[in-house]
Design a protein around this motif. Structure first.
Motif, PDB file in Angstrom:
ATOM      1  N   UNK A  58       0.829  -1.202   0.000  1.00 12.95           N
ATOM      2  CA  UNK A  58       0.000   0.000   0.000  1.00 12.95           C
ATOM      3  C   UNK A  58       0.868   1.260   0.000  1.00 12.95           C
ATOM      4  N   UNK A  59       0.237   2.402  -0.134  1.00 16.06           N
ATOM      5  CA  UNK A  59       0.935   3.688  -0.135  1.00 16.06           C
ATOM      6  C   UNK A  59       1.269   4.059   1.316  1.00 16.06           C
ATOM      7  N   UNK A  60       2.536   3.986   1.651  1.00 16.32           N
ATOM      8  CA  UNK A  60       2.975   4.292   3.009  1.00 16.32           C
ATOM      9  C   UNK A  60       3.771   5.588   2.996  1.00 16.32           C
ATOM     10  N   UNK A  61       3.168   6.643   3.500  1.00 22.03           N
ATOM     11  CA  UNK A  61       3.839   7.928   3.609  1.00 22.03           C
ATOM     12  C   UNK A  61       4.164   8.204   5.071  1.00 22.03           C
TER      13      UNK A  61
ATOM     14  N   UNK B  73       7.591  -6.501  -7.793  1.00 21.40           N
ATOM     15  CA  UNK B  73       7.661  -5.055  -7.581  1.00 21.40           C
ATOM     16  C   UNK B  73       6.311  -4.504  -7.118  1.00 21.40           C
ATOM     17  N   UNK B  74       5.228  -4.949  -7.753  1.00 19.58           N
ATOM     18  CA  UNK B  74       3.890  -4.510  -7.333  1.00 19.58           C
ATOM     19  C   UNK B  74       3.566  -5.036  -5.940  1.00 19.58           C
TER      20      UNK B  74
ATOM     21  N   UNK C 270       6.779  -1.317  -4.679  1.00 23.35           N
ATOM     22  CA  UNK C 270       7.750  -0.519  -5.442  1.00 23.35           C
ATOM     23  C   UNK C 270       7.265  -0.191  -6.847  1.00 23.35           C
ATOM     24  N   UNK C 271       6.079  -0.673  -7.201  1.00 25.43           N
ATOM     25  CA  UNK C 271       5.417  -0.235  -8.418  1.00 25.43           C
ATOM     26  C   UNK C 271       5.832  -0.937  -9.683  1.00 25.43           C
ATOM     27  N   UNK C 272       7.064  -0.735 -10.126  1.00 21.00           N
ATOM     28  CA  UNK C 272       7.506  -1.274 -11.411  1.00 21.00           C
ATOM     29  C   UNK C 272       8.802  -2.056 -11.262  1.00 21.00           C
ATOM     30  N   UNK C 273       9.052  -2.910 -12.241  1.00 22.92           N
ATOM     31  CA  UNK C 273      10.296  -3.677 -12.243  1.00 22.92           C
ATOM     32  C   UNK C 273      11.497  -2.744 -12.340  1.00 22.92           C
ATOM     33  N   UNK C 274      11.366  -1.665 -13.094  1.00 26.86           N
ATOM     34  CA  UNK C 274      12.472  -0.712 -13.216  1.00 26.86           C
ATOM     35  C   UNK C 274      12.804  -0.089 -11.863  1.00 26.86           C
TER      36      UNK C 274
END
Length: 318
Positions: free
Chosen positions: A229-232, A286-287, A291-295
């Motif tokens: 999840x989005x952790x800020x 990554x997902x 971290x979203x993306x493989x890059x």
């Protein structure tokens, strides 16, 4: 020893006069022989026989310094009155010889004094129990003593602070040898924290109320369950029920990392375990770790670990 190797890594635990029971037991317990552990532990002394320990206990060791000749890693547990005198010359020479042969040397707590006596810590960073850091600095002025860390990894020579940080050092070595998956497995067996940074402070400053430390431990545990999840900073502070500014300041004091540095490390660690123990693709991982993306995953792997996810999987996959 490479991470891919599954041959038994030989460990010698060198028990010196005045050895502390917990310090002796930590490496013996962490690396104990079992199907999941590619290690073999030998407990030895300056000579076979009875060794007078600290805290009213003694140890009967079956082997002498010849055990160091076969060791890949030599642990020196902490011992009483380390600043009063160096270990016997034969012990110091045996430690130097083991290091020269390629064995890594690891000290728990005041065992750092024995490593310092070899001269192998000269010009290097090292730590010991915070109560003895001043004595270590005075007795061995060429050692760069750091009193604010749990352990120091200088490659072939490692030192740790108090007894509990010896567990952190041992888990760090398992991670170094065989990856985060096996290290986490050992941590679960020991009911220990899977990973505490070597840079974490030895003790929490007295100005930090104890309930706050407990609350942050709960927040860290919560974050580990929500890495996708989005952790800020605001989200973490809200979970801890303190202001972002307070959370950030106290978090650094407790862990040695900023909150977002810690989250990134946790995500990379989870990715490491998934690479070791699953067939999931890099994009999927990554997902899954947030971290979203493989890059993005590749970028952080290179920055933190100096390798790519693919190379890491090839090295550490079971």
């Amino acid at each position: 020893m490479t991470g891919a190797s599954r041959t038994n890594h030989q460990i010698a635990v060198l028990v010196l006069e005045g050895a502390k029971p917990l310090d002796v037991g930590i490496p013996a317990q962490v690396f104990s022989r079992r199907p999941s552990m590619p290690y073999e532990v030998r407990v030895c002394g300056a000579a076979p026989g009875l060794v007078t320990g600290g805290d009213g206990l003694s140890y009967h060791v079956a082997e002498g310094l010849d055990a160091l000749e076969r060791a890949d890693t030599v642990f020196v547990p902490g011992y009483r009155n380390p600043a009063d005198a160096d270990p016997p010359a034969v012990v110091v020479d045996a430690l130097r010889d083991a290091h020269a042969r390629g064995a890594r040397l690891a000290a728990i707590s005041t065992g750092a004094f024995a490593l310092a006596a070899t001269g192998l810590l000269d010009g290097r960073r090292a730590t010991t129990h915070w109560h003895y850091t001043r004595a270590l600095r005075e007795k061995h002025p060429l050692v760069r003593v750091d009193e604010n860390v749990l352990f120091v990894d200088e490659g072939g020579v490692l030192t740790s602070a108090g007894a509990a940080s010896g567990i952190d050092l041992c888990l760090h070595l398992v991670r170094r040898d065989h990856g985060v998956g096996l290290s986490n497995h050992v941590a679960r067996r020991l009911v220990a924290a899977p990973y505490r940074s070597g840079g974490q402070a030895q003790y929490v400053p007295r100005s930090v109320p104890e309930p706050l430390g407990d609350l942050f431990a709960e927040t860290r545990a919560w974050a580990l369950e929500h890495l996708a999840e989005r952790l800020t900073l605001e989200v973490l502070a809200g979970n801890a029920r303190v202001s972002p500014r307070t959370f950030s300041r106290r978090f650094v004091e407790e862990t040695g990392y900023t909150p977002m540095q810690w989250v990134l490390r946790a995500r990379v660690d989870l990715a490491r375990e998934l690479l070791e123990r699953s067939d999931l693709g890099v994009e999927h991982i990554a997902h899954r770790v947030g971290l979203g993306t493989a890059a993005n995953l590749r970028l952080h792997f290179h920055r933190i670990l100096g390798t790519s996810p693919t190379e890491y999987r090839h090295t550490f996959s079971a």
